[in-house]
Write a protein that holds these residues in place. Structure first.
Motif, PDB file in Angstrom:
ATOM      1  N   TYR A 166       0.818  -1.214   0.000  1.00 41.36           N
ATOM      2  CA  TYR A 166       0.000   0.000   0.000  1.00 41.36           C
ATOM      3  C   TYR A 166       0.850   1.262   0.000  1.00 41.36           C
ATOM      4  O   TYR A 166       0.558   2.222  -0.692  1.00 41.36           O
ATOM      5  CB  TYR A 166      -0.928   0.029   1.214  1.00 41.36           C
ATOM      6  CG  TYR A 166      -2.248  -0.686   1.034  1.00 41.36           C
ATOM      7  CD1 TYR A 166      -2.415  -1.678   0.077  1.00 41.36           C
ATOM      8  CD2 TYR A 166      -3.320  -0.377   1.842  1.00 41.36           C
ATOM      9  CE1 TYR A 166      -3.618  -2.338  -0.065  1.00 41.36           C
ATOM     10  CE2 TYR A 166      -4.532  -1.033   1.709  1.00 41.36           C
ATOM     11  CZ  TYR A 166      -4.677  -2.010   0.749  1.00 41.36           C
ATOM     12  OH  TYR A 166      -5.875  -2.650   0.607  1.00 41.36           O
ATOM     13  N   ARG A 167       1.897   1.274   0.789  1.00 44.75           N
ATOM     14  CA  ARG A 167       2.690   2.499   0.951  1.00 44.75           C
ATOM     15  C   ARG A 167       3.325   2.966  -0.353  1.00 44.75           C
ATOM     16  O   ARG A 167       3.553   4.152  -0.549  1.00 44.75           O
ATOM     17  CB  ARG A 167       3.748   2.340   2.035  1.00 44.75           C
ATOM     18  CG  ARG A 167       4.851   1.375   1.692  1.00 44.75           C
ATOM     19  CD  ARG A 167       5.762   1.152   2.925  1.00 44.75           C
ATOM     20  NE  ARG A 167       7.051   0.662   2.513  1.00 44.75           N
ATOM     21  CZ  ARG A 167       8.120   1.422   2.374  1.00 44.75           C
ATOM     22  NH1 ARG A 167       8.062   2.703   2.633  1.00 44.75           N
ATOM     23  NH2 ARG A 167       9.261   0.911   1.982  1.00 44.75           N
ATOM     24  N   SER A 170       1.407   5.709  -2.168  1.00 44.33           N
ATOM     25  CA  SER A 170       1.206   7.015  -1.534  1.00 44.33           C
ATOM     26  C   SER A 170       1.605   8.092  -2.531  1.00 44.33           C
ATOM     27  O   SER A 170       2.652   8.005  -3.164  1.00 44.33           O
ATOM     28  CB  SER A 170       2.086   7.148  -0.295  1.00 44.33           C
ATOM     29  OG  SER A 170       1.756   6.172   0.653  1.00 44.33           O
TER      30      SER A 170
END
Length: 181
Positions: A166-167, A170
């Protein structure tokens, strides 16, 4: 952000160069989508031949303007799009997207999803899909100019992002968000 994100610096590199390095690492040619006011600065960084300036004939804004400007200059080329504010993107994910593209050519676009939400600013857009979007725009069939709306008009191959990745998706929109990177 209050500034052109592509010209911000991260680890002594422009954000635009960070994105370019990731695409180059997977053997993709790189061009930079810029608006006319950005062109002089980016020529100084990258040279005129690597720039695609927003097409003034297109009455749209945002990322779609850059995407369609790139398509109109290269109408027979598929487009791999990577937003410069995805600073943490990993090449393994870009390779995964390329693999999806090469494995199944039945789609107009290849993107990731995070929590069932599409991530349109890291994706592959095929010529056929781009031509469809231009046609919709020209015939007033494009009610919205957001990338997510564009995807709703295409056949899209979606790859769900693993929780641990997920990161990498960003995107940084404020100075507070980039502090501590």
């Amino acid at each position: 952000m209050g500034a052109d994100k592509g010209s911000l610096s991260h680890q002594d590199k422009l954000w635009a160069q960070v994105a370019a390095d990731k695409l180059s690492a997977v053997n993709l040619p790189v061009k930079f989508s810029v608006n006319p006011s950005q062109q002089p600065a980016y020529i100084g960084y990258f040279g005129d031949e690597q720039l695609i300036v927003d097409d003034p004939s297109l009455d749209i804004k945002g990322p779609l303007l850059g995407v369609l400007s790139a398509h109109l200059l290269n109408p027979e080329e598929d487009l791999f799009l990577l937003a410069c504010d995805m600073l943490l993107m990993e090449t393994k994910l870009l390779e995964e997207l390329i693999h999806s593209f090469k494995t199944d050519d039945a789609f107009h676009a290849y993107i990731f999803t995070k929590d069932d939400q599409q991530e349109p600013l890291c994706g592959i857009y095929k010529v056929e899909g781009l031509k469809k979007i231009v046609h919709l725009l020209q015939t007033n069939g494009l009610a919205k100019h957001s990338m997510k709306y564009v995807l709703s008009n295409l056949q899209v191959c979606e790859t769900a992002i693993e929780d641990q990745d997920y990161r990498y998706f960003s995107n940084f929109n404020s100075h507070a968000e980039i502090n501590g990177l």
